[in-house]
Design an enzyme around this catalytic site. Structure first.
Site, PDB file in Angstrom:
ATOM      1  N   ALA A  97      49.562  37.312  38.298  1.00 41.74           N
ATOM      2  CA  ALA A  97      49.335  38.308  39.349  1.00 41.74           C
ATOM      3  C   ALA A  97      48.604  37.722  40.554  1.00 41.74           C
ATOM      4  O   ALA A  97      48.805  38.174  41.681  1.00 41.74           O
ATOM      5  CB  ALA A  97      48.567  39.508  38.791  1.00 41.74           C
ATOM      6  N   THR A 150      60.648  24.768  38.462  1.00 38.54           N
ATOM      7  CA  THR A 150      61.458  24.967  37.260  1.00 38.54           C
ATOM      8  C   THR A 150      60.964  26.186  36.493  1.00 38.54           C
ATOM      9  O   THR A 150      59.768  26.331  36.232  1.00 38.54           O
ATOM     10  CB  THR A 150      61.378  23.714  36.360  1.00 38.54           C
ATOM     11  OG1 THR A 150      61.864  22.601  37.104  1.00 38.54           O
ATOM     12  CG2 THR A 150      62.198  23.896  35.093  1.00 38.54           C
ATOM     13  N   GLN A 201      46.908  46.065  36.042  1.00 40.15           N
ATOM     14  CA  GLN A 201      46.234  46.897  35.035  1.00 40.15           C
ATOM     15  C   GLN A 201      46.982  48.194  34.729  1.00 40.15           C
ATOM     16  O   GLN A 201      46.490  49.003  33.943  1.00 40.15           O
ATOM     17  CB  GLN A 201      44.809  47.238  35.498  1.00 40.15           C
ATOM     18  CG  GLN A 201      43.879  46.052  35.618  1.00 40.15           C
ATOM     19  CD  GLN A 201      43.451  45.457  34.266  1.00 40.15           C
ATOM     20  OE1 GLN A 201      43.656  46.052  33.201  1.00 40.15           O
ATOM     21  NE2 GLN A 201      42.858  44.277  34.306  1.00 40.15           N
ATOM     22  N   CYS A 249      27.650  36.052  38.537  1.00 43.68           N
ATOM     23  CA  CYS A 249      26.442  35.230  38.518  1.00 43.68           C
ATOM     24  C   CYS A 249      26.593  34.108  39.530  1.00 43.68           C
ATOM     25  O   CYS A 249      27.468  33.269  39.412  1.00 43.68           O
ATOM     26  CB  CYS A 249      26.225  34.609  37.148  1.00 43.68           C
ATOM     27  SG  CYS A 249      25.971  35.799  35.852  1.00 43.68           S
TER      28      CYS A 249
HETATM   29  C1  LIG Z   1      43.979  40.116  35.862  1.00 43.78           C
HETATM   30  C2  LIG Z   1      44.255  40.662  37.216  1.00 43.78           C
HETATM   31  C3  LIG Z   1      44.768  39.858  38.242  1.00 43.78           C
HETATM   32  C4  LIG Z   1      45.004  38.384  38.055  1.00 43.78           C
HETATM   33  O1  LIG Z   1      46.094  38.138  37.214  1.00 43.78           O
HETATM   34  P1  LIG Z   1      46.392  36.652  36.700  1.00 43.78           P
HETATM   35  O2  LIG Z   1      47.730  36.777  36.048  1.00 43.78           O
HETATM   36  O3  LIG Z   1      45.295  36.330  35.745  1.00 43.78           O
HETATM   37  O4  LIG Z   1      46.425  35.763  37.893  1.00 43.78           O
HETATM   38  C5  LIG Z   1      45.010  40.436  39.459  1.00 43.78           C
HETATM   39  N1  LIG Z   1      44.781  41.736  39.675  1.00 43.78           N
HETATM   40  C6  LIG Z   1      44.281  42.547  38.725  1.00 43.78           C
HETATM   41  C7  LIG Z   1      44.060  43.988  39.031  1.00 43.78           C
HETATM   42  C8  LIG Z   1      44.004  42.036  37.468  1.00 43.78           C
HETATM   43  O5  LIG Z   1      43.491  42.842  36.535  1.00 43.78           O
END
Ligand SMILES: *Cc1c(COP(=O)(O)O)cnc(C)c1O
Length: 381
Positions: A76, A242, A182, A327
């Protein structure tokens, strides 16, 4: 500690479903489908390409897209980058609208663009953790290229009305991107009826492997997005590299299972979350962050008045949960999400996120709640 802590951090990541791991394992070795999906001259390539296309259909089916609208990415984070940078780099000038409680993948991309001279508006969510569609509408100008608003916030679990925001974007001819990492697989997502042009998905939030995700690009928006990774022209030129057959088969199977189980899983997780919440609410000075109704089934973010969240986290060694705080070297900064919804620093710093998931049991919830109650009482006394 002898046994593993109870895992209540499914919003951070999920274990791979055994059915997914099994399917993936058949795409790795010599006796399996290890071929390069781009090899068009032999069976090895054809077979891998067929598996990739099957997974593409499975992902498309889950969100009511066409298979040709699915672009595989590394997750994501990359999907968010491709959607937003891809849209603004196409035009070289213009305005971006987003919210101030997005995941860092969107927030830092927008800050980067702002530093580079693009105009970006960060709209604050309301106290109940939702983005008001009217506030987005007010932020849109004649210069706006893209609006990016998350479907579900990863720290507090609140569910935004993306359909309404999407409708306004359509009216104004503005691209609409949704980070759905999410929400996909947990609540209904329909890119067509929700007026979404671009949608980010991550496999590891839905019992798939890490390192694979999707950007859905509406066929009418394709020409308005520029690639950010160049190479062999894979994925209709939108994302070269790829294709990782095993990862793609993994997200396909993960998505298939989510679609098949969505109604039952939603009910089960809702009941577990309510069970946990009612346990925790017996502790004095406990409050829920974000709307109680507009949220995904499995997530709550709870403030424990008068208790420091980091201290609580450390003391809770039998339960794996998280705080949204970051942190830095010397200090602990309260969560920017909780600050964005208007929580005072002290309450924000005393908040923890609990997420239940596919492998959580009622016993896990009861044990965790008892443990949290004991630790909070001890810390307060
Ligand atoms: C986990 C998350 C991401 C990042 O996804 P990855 O596949 O770990 O890069 C982005 N947006 C939201 C809302 C997420 O919960």
């Amino acid at each position: 500690m002898n046994s593993k802590a109870i895992y209540l951090d499914y919003a951070a990541t999920t274990p791979v479903d055994p059915r997914v791991a099994h399917r993936m394992s058949t795409c790795l070795m010599f006796d399996g489908d290890f071929g390069n999906p781009a090899s068009t001259s032999h069976q090895y390539g054809w077979q891998a390409a067929e598996l990739v296309e099957n997974a593409r259909v499975q992902v498309a089916d889950l969100i009511n897209a066409l298979p040709t609208e699915i672009v595989f990415t590394s997750g994501a984070t990359e999907s968010d980058n491709l959607a937003i940078k891809g849209a603004v780099f196409r035009t070289n000038h213009g305005h971006v609208v987003t919210s101030s409680y997005e995941h860092k993948a969107v927030l830092d991309t927008c800050t980067y663009l702002s530093d580079k001279g693009w105009d970006v508006t960060f709209v604050d969510p309301s106290r109940d953790g939702l983005v008001d569609p009217a506030a987005i509408e007010n932020a849109i100008t004649d210069e706006t290229i893209i609006v990016s608003v998350m479907h579900v916030n990863n720290e507090i679990g609140t569910l935004n009305n993306v359909q309404e925001i999407g409708r306004m974007c359509r009216d104004r001819g503005v691209l609409f991107h949704v980070d759905a990492a999410q929400s996909v697989g947990k609540v209904e997502v329909d890119v067509k009826s929700q007026n979404i042009d671009l949608l980010s998905i991550s496999a590891h939030k839905i019992y798939g492997p890490k390192g694979i995700g999707v950007l859905y690009i509406d066929r009418n928006a394709h020409s308005r997005i520029e690639a950010i990774i160049h190479g062999g022209g894979h994925e209709r030129g939108m994302r070269s590299g790829t294709l990782p057959t095993h990862q793609i088969v993994g997200i396909g199977e993960a998505v298939r299972i989510c679609k098949a189980q969505l109604p039952t899983e939603r009910k089960r997780l809702l009941s577990l979350r309510k069970r946990l919440y009612s346990h925790l609410m017996q502790i004095p000075g406990v409050s829920l962050n974000g709307s109680e109704d507009e949220r995904i089934p499995g997530l709550i973010n709870v403030a424990f008045e008068g208790v420091d969240g980091e201290t609580l986290l450390l003391a809770l060694d039998g339960v794996a949960v998280s705080s949204g705080s970051a942190c830095t070297s010397a200090t602990v900064e309260p969560s920017y999400v909780l600050k964005a919804i208007g929580l005072e620093d002290q309450l924000a710093a005393s908040s923890l996120r609990f997420t239940v998931g596919r492998f959580t049991t009622e016993e896990d919830v009861d044990l965790a709640a008892t443990h949290v109650t004991d630790v909070v009482m001890k810390l307060r006394s």
